[in-house]
Design an enzyme around this catalytic site. Structure first.
Site, short mmCIF file in Angstrom:
data_model
loop_
_atom_site.label_atom_id
_atom_site.label_comp_id
_atom_site.label_asym_id
_atom_site.label_seq_id
_atom_site.Cartn_x
_atom_site.Cartn_y
_atom_site.Cartn_z
N GLY A 28 -58.00 32.47 4.55
CA GLY A 28 -58.34 32.79 5.89
C GLY A 28 -59.60 31.80 6.11
O GLY A 28 -60.01 30.97 5.15
N ARG A 29 -60.48 32.27 7.07
CA ARG A 29 -61.46 31.51 7.35
C ARG A 29 -62.54 31.98 6.50
O ARG A 29 -63.91 31.47 6.47
CB ARG A 29 -61.46 31.50 8.97
CG ARG A 29 -60.92 30.53 9.72
CD ARG A 29 -61.20 29.96 11.02
NE ARG A 29 -62.36 30.71 11.79
CZ ARG A 29 -62.46 31.30 12.72
NH1 ARG A 29 -61.28 31.85 13.29
NH2 ARG A 29 -63.60 31.99 13.28
N GLU A 42 -64.79 30.30 3.98
CA GLU A 42 -66.01 29.06 4.17
C GLU A 42 -67.31 29.63 4.28
O GLU A 42 -68.24 28.88 4.05
CB GLU A 42 -65.47 28.45 5.37
CG GLU A 42 -65.54 29.45 6.72
CD GLU A 42 -65.02 28.48 7.77
OE1 GLU A 42 -65.48 28.54 8.96
OE2 GLU A 42 -64.20 27.82 7.91
N CYS A 48 -54.51 30.74 -0.92
CA CYS A 48 -54.96 29.82 0.21
C CYS A 48 -56.34 29.16 0.03
O CYS A 48 -56.76 28.54 -0.94
CB CYS A 48 -54.70 30.71 1.61
SG CYS A 48 -54.53 29.82 3.18
N HIS A 49 -57.00 29.61 1.20
CA HIS A 49 -58.42 29.02 1.39
C HIS A 49 -59.43 29.72 0.36
O HIS A 49 -60.72 29.35 0.18
CB HIS A 49 -58.98 29.05 2.80
CG HIS A 49 -58.20 27.83 3.88
ND1 HIS A 49 -57.28 28.39 3.89
CD2 HIS A 49 -58.85 26.94 4.20
CE1 HIS A 49 -56.80 27.11 4.84
NE2 HIS A 49 -57.94 26.11 4.91
N TYR A 102 -53.99 26.18 -0.41
CA TYR A 102 -53.72 25.50 0.72
C TYR A 102 -53.75 24.14 0.74
O TYR A 102 -55.05 23.71 -0.03
CB TYR A 102 -54.30 26.24 2.02
CG TYR A 102 -53.58 25.76 3.33
CD1 TYR A 102 -52.50 26.21 3.61
CD2 TYR A 102 -54.19 24.89 4.12
CE1 TYR A 102 -51.61 25.83 4.88
CE2 TYR A 102 -53.76 24.31 5.23
CZ TYR A 102 -52.60 24.76 5.73
OH TYR A 102 -51.80 24.28 6.69
#
Length: 188
Positions: free
Chosen positions: A82-83, A86, A112-113, A132
């Site tokens: 997800g975000r 980051e 993923c991320h 991802y």
């Protein structure tokens, strides 16, 4: 499990529940938050656009206080995508925890991320990592080899189990359970 606001909903909820379902204790933590507080999640969907779409997910309640956890007390680590990755990758304690698990050869499941956290922790040099596809450059810049897996496939490289996104959950979690169970058996 280390999560943060706007972690991907399925990548947070599904491993949290599935690992408990098969008998594991899962402590979900977030930097700066305590047990009983929550993080907001985001649902990433694949609807035929050039990238995923994002919708508001659930409020995921944390069951453990981040400031109180010690990586030494845990047998495995789960990093949803997800975000959240980051900015989680900017937290020194998060990176220290990831380095502990990597250095001790303990099981790590990242999807993923979450590869962004692995790259920032500098634990993927010489490793094969699925993520991802948009994270491929970060994997390569961190010295890892990006594995372009099918969206439904997990990938294991020793203690590190990775996957491209939530459609990989069945395979990713199955591979993580094999690694986790082997680690626990070796511990005695």
């Amino acid at each position: 499990m280390i999560v943060g606001d706007y972690a991907e909903d399925y990548e947070t909820m599904v491993p949290f529940q599935a690992l408990q379902m098969v008998g594991h204790t899962v402590d979900a933590v977030c930097p700066g938050k305590k047990a009983g507080q929550w993080v907001r999640t985001a649902i990433h969907d694949f609807e035929g656009d050039q990238t995923y779409s994002e919708k508001r997910g659930h409020n995921f309640v944390l069951n453990t206080t981040f400031a109180e956890v010690r990586a030494e007390d845990y047998d495995g680590l789960v990093l949803p995508g997800g975000r959240a990755p980051e900015y989680l990758r900017l937290d020194a304690k998060v990176l220290a925890m990831v380095r502990h698990f990597a250095g001790a050869g303990k099981p790590i499941a990242a999807i993923c991320h979450a590869a962004q956290i692995l790259a920032a922790a500098k634990v993927i040099a010489g490793r094969k990592v699925s993520a991802y596809p948009a994270c491929a450059p970060e994997v390569e810049l961190a010295g890892g080899t990006y594995v372009p897996a099918e969206m439904t496939a997990g990938f294991a490289d020793g203690n590190l189990v990775t996957g491209p996104a939530w459609p990989a959950h069945p395979d990713w979690l199955a591979k993580f359970l094999v690694v986790l169970e082997a680690h626990l058996a070796a511990k005695g």
